[in-house]
Write an enzyme that holds these catalytic residues in place. Structure first.
Site, PDB file in Angstrom:
ATOM      1  N   GLU B  60       0.813  -1.219   0.000  1.00 48.89           N
ATOM      2  CA  GLU B  60       0.000   0.000   0.000  1.00 48.89           C
ATOM      3  C   GLU B  60       0.842   1.263   0.000  1.00 48.89           C
ATOM      4  O   GLU B  60       0.531   2.230  -0.692  1.00 48.89           O
ATOM      5  CB  GLU B  60      -0.949   0.027   1.202  1.00 48.89           C
ATOM      6  CG  GLU B  60      -2.185  -0.843   1.054  1.00 48.89           C
ATOM      7  CD  GLU B  60      -1.944  -2.286   1.432  1.00 48.89           C
ATOM      8  OE1 GLU B  60      -0.817  -2.614   1.878  1.00 48.89           O
ATOM      9  OE2 GLU B  60      -2.873  -3.109   1.300  1.00 48.89           O
ATOM     10  N   HIS B 129      -9.434  -5.274  11.419  1.00 45.48           N
ATOM     11  CA  HIS B 129     -10.161  -5.061  10.163  1.00 45.48           C
ATOM     12  C   HIS B 129     -11.460  -4.295  10.358  1.00 45.48           C
ATOM     13  O   HIS B 129     -12.320  -4.311   9.484  1.00 45.48           O
ATOM     14  CB  HIS B 129     -10.482  -6.405   9.497  1.00 45.48           C
ATOM     15  CG  HIS B 129      -9.313  -7.058   8.852  1.00 45.48           C
ATOM     16  ND1 HIS B 129      -8.306  -7.646   9.569  1.00 45.48           N
ATOM     17  CD2 HIS B 129      -8.975  -7.221   7.547  1.00 45.48           C
ATOM     18  CE1 HIS B 129      -7.403  -8.145   8.749  1.00 45.48           C
ATOM     19  NE2 HIS B 129      -7.775  -7.892   7.515  1.00 45.48           N
TER      20      HIS B 129
END
Lengths: 347, 329
Positions: B60, B129
């Site tokens: 990322e 998450h």
């Protein structure tokens, strides 16, 4: 200001000099003279930066390039004017070598609105969109993915541009360096990653920060081309970087180049330099790329008088840059909102 | 009008903008051949090819940075984070480069980029998450932050975000991808929703609920419950968190004089706190009760299904808060 490429690609119609010197040699000397002019301009500008910093006229951090000028000047001599350059906070040399006016650089360091970043960037953030100078960045390694991004854009558009990305060996332990190299190799991006290995990161020698001594080996894991050499001869730097630039332009393959250099000054102005001896610095100064270029120019037939005239012209450029910086106005608060957002401020 | 799913609305927005402008491209993990981890990008690889729909490795920081560099020299990247939790790995790129480059270059460089992906909780995906990132990104000048609740807004705002010359964090929700909503037919022209404009999906007179993204739907359920007890609640769905539509919030406060802010993120320094500050500054004399916040609980999200629901804003908590500001207990 004469562009270095114009010198390198001077047309045969150019009148021959009065001496019966072969044309090729004359052009080679003119080219080296131009590179010397750039290196000497950078050095003199930075010596004056140090003086202004001591006088409190320049604030914040100031990272000098003194000793490393042959890297930026030699590397940028291998570029087309529309190629991209991006670097670290040690960016004065790259800015001037990319053709940015010393006036705009000095005014930026003084925090003036006439500075290349309108006084909002400072020493570490010299930008010039017109010259393809994509800026200096202050987070170590954080700009390396950006370089892969501008190279990605060049490949996406097919514009033939190459991106040169400069960083120190202190950057090669951080993840953004590895992610950028990994992606640039994977997607074959036209980028040359230039590690200016000045041996000390900030104040910690290379053997205490890296498990291998050869930075260019980092390219091996990514299947990337690599090169490694000393920066003592600016023409050698130009020649070796040109190979990598040609590879990027012709086959869209990136290269990791480790250029071994040495900074004669501290990491920044606040660095007491206790991590190395003055004997070591003096020994390194014997390899000063500026002296070497000057000696080469004399061998090539340039007279002391000619070099003195050039030095005097550079002094005038430096004097003018300082005067411009000192007399320019500062930016006012009205500049802040329009530069934060394009369009209305998002509050 | 026709009814399509939230994910289809996003896909239409991406496809229409890619069709319209060759500078727009999509990059992220599994966005291409895999068709998107949540199928938002389904079919785009087949339609636009590998030049413009780019599968990135799990990096990322690297591909967010590539997007920013490309945006600086004129492209308009859409960077998908498989979830916004993974944007934390790219946090430096977003806050130190995307948000700063315009100002530190004296306005010479712009960064027209969209970072998009699901934000907040899903269902039992655990603490790493389930995080809500709006307070992190809305904190940063130089960024815009958008969090739609309805399919129509998802499409219109994403198109506007892609055309915006600033970096935009576009927060979706895994739990909203499947919901259906009326979205104008593409044949009837470009459907754009202006960034920075809230709307009032349900008008009321007694109390205002300010919300965004998934919790907007929880608030609508709470409004239905309140109606059964004769309480008329108004819903302000912000849609954009930065810029924040103060005018729509204040107009509603002037009408109802009582406010509950409901959102999923943590309470400490959250977007809800910012909204409460604006209300007390801009509409102090219109308030008849302190403004209350219903937020996610101040703990990392647990896996256990019952505990997860315990930590999330629920209908009864919003109903209860509305009654408290109405002093009807």
């Amino acid at each position: 200001m004469t562009r270095k490429k114009a010198v390198a690609e001077a047309t045969p119609s150019r009148p021959a000099p009065p001496h019966a010197e072969p044309e090729g040699e004359s052009e080679a000397a003119a080219h080296l003279l131009e590179l010397y002019r750039q290196m000497q301009t950078i050095r003199r500008i930075e010596e004056e930066c140090a003086r202004s910093y001591a006088q409190g006229k320049i604030g914040g951090f100031l990272h000098l390039y003194i000793g490393q000028e042959s890297v930026g000047v030699g590397a940028l001599a291998a570029l087309r004017p529309d190629d991209y350059v991006i670097g670290t906070y040690r960016d004065h040399g790259l800015a001037i070598a990319k053709g940015m006016p010393p006036r705009a650089v000095m005014a930026e360091l003084y925090g003036k609105v006439t500075g290349c970043s309108r006084g909002l960037g400072g020493s570490m953030h010299l930008f010039d969109v017109a010259h393809g100078m994509l800026g200096g960045y202050g987070i170590v390694g954080g700009h390396i993915p950006l370089a892969a991004g501008t190279a990605f854009a060049s490949k996406y558009r097919g514009d033939g541009r190459v991106t040169l990305c400069f960083f120190g060996e202190g950057s090669v332990s951080i993840g953004s360096f590895h992610e950028a190299l990994s992606l640039a190799a994977l997607w074959k991006l036209p980028c040359v990653f230039i590690c200016e290995n000045n041996e000390y990161s900030m104040g910690t020698p290379l053997q205490r920060t890296m498990s291998v001594e050869d930075v260019s080996q980092k390219a091996l894991a990514y299947g990337m081309a690599r090169d490694r050499f000393f920066a003592r001869d600016v023409l050698e730097v130009e020649h070796r970087i040109r190979e990598a630039v040609d590879r990027a332009r012709e086959t869209s393959e990136p290269t990791l180049v480790e250029v071994r250099t040495y900074r004669f000054r501290g990491h920044s102005m606040s660095d007491p330099g206790k991590y190395r001896t003055s004997e070591e610095i003096e020994a390194q100064k014997k390899h000063d790329p500026l002296n070497r270029a000057r000696d080469q120019l004399k061998t090539m037939g340039k007279s002391e008088d000619e070099l003195a005239k050039l030095d005097a012209a550079i002094e005038e450029v430096v004097r003018d840059a300082i005067e411009h910086a000192e007399t320019s106005p500062e930016p006012g608060p009205e500049i802040l909102e329009e530069t934060t957002y394009s369009g209305p401020f998002a509050r | 009008m026709r009814e399509i799913r939230f994910r289809e609305a996003l896909r239409e927005a991406i496809a229409e903008e890619m069709e319209r402008d060759d500078a727009v491209f999509l990059m992220g993990e599994e966005v291409g051949r895999y068709q998107g981890a949540y199928k938002v990008t389904e079919g785009l690889f087949e339609r636009f090819g590998e030049r413009r729909v780019i599968d990135a490795p799990i990096a990322e920081n690297g591909f967010a940075g590539i997007g920013i560099g490309a945006a600086m020299v004129g492209l308009r990247p859409i960077i998908e984070f498989m979830t916004f939790n993974f944007s934390a790995v790219a946090f430096d790129q977003i806050i130190s480069n995307a948000a700063k480059v315009r100002q530190m270059s004296g306005g010479q460089f712009t960064c027209p980029i969209v970072f998009r992906g699901p934000n907040g909780s899903a269902r039992q995906v655990g603490s790493q998450h389930s995080q809500s990132f709006e307070s992190f990104y809305a904190h940063v000048p130089g960024l815009k932050v958008v969090a739609p609740a309805f399919a129509s807004d998802a499409k219109g705002l994403l198109k506007a975000a892609i055309r915006d010359d600033n970096p935009v964090c576009f927060l979706e929700s895994e739990t909203l991808y499947g919901i259906k909503g009326d979205v104008p037919d593409p044949a009837s022209g470009d459907h754009l929703v202006e960034i920075g404009k809230a709307h009032v999906p349900h008008a009321g007179t007694d109390v205002t609920i300010v919300s965004w993204s998934r919790i907007t739907h929880v608030a609508l359920q709470a409004i239905a419950e309140l109606a059964k007890e004769g309480i008329s609640a108004e819903l302000v769905d912000l849609r954009s968190l930065r810029p924040l539509d103060e005018e729509t919030i204040v107009n509603s406060v002037r009408k109802t004089h009582r406010v509950v802010v409901a959102h999923e993120g943590w309470p400490y320094g959250g977007v809800g706190a910012e909204i409460v500050d604006r209300i007390q500054r801009l509409a102090f004399d219109d308030l008849d009760a302190p403004v209350l916040r219903i937020s996610g609980m101040d703990v990392p999200m647990p896996y256990n299904a019952k505990l997860e629901q315990h930590c999330l804003p629920q209908v009864p908590a919003i109903v209860e808060a509305c009654k408290r500001v109405l002093y009807v207990h």
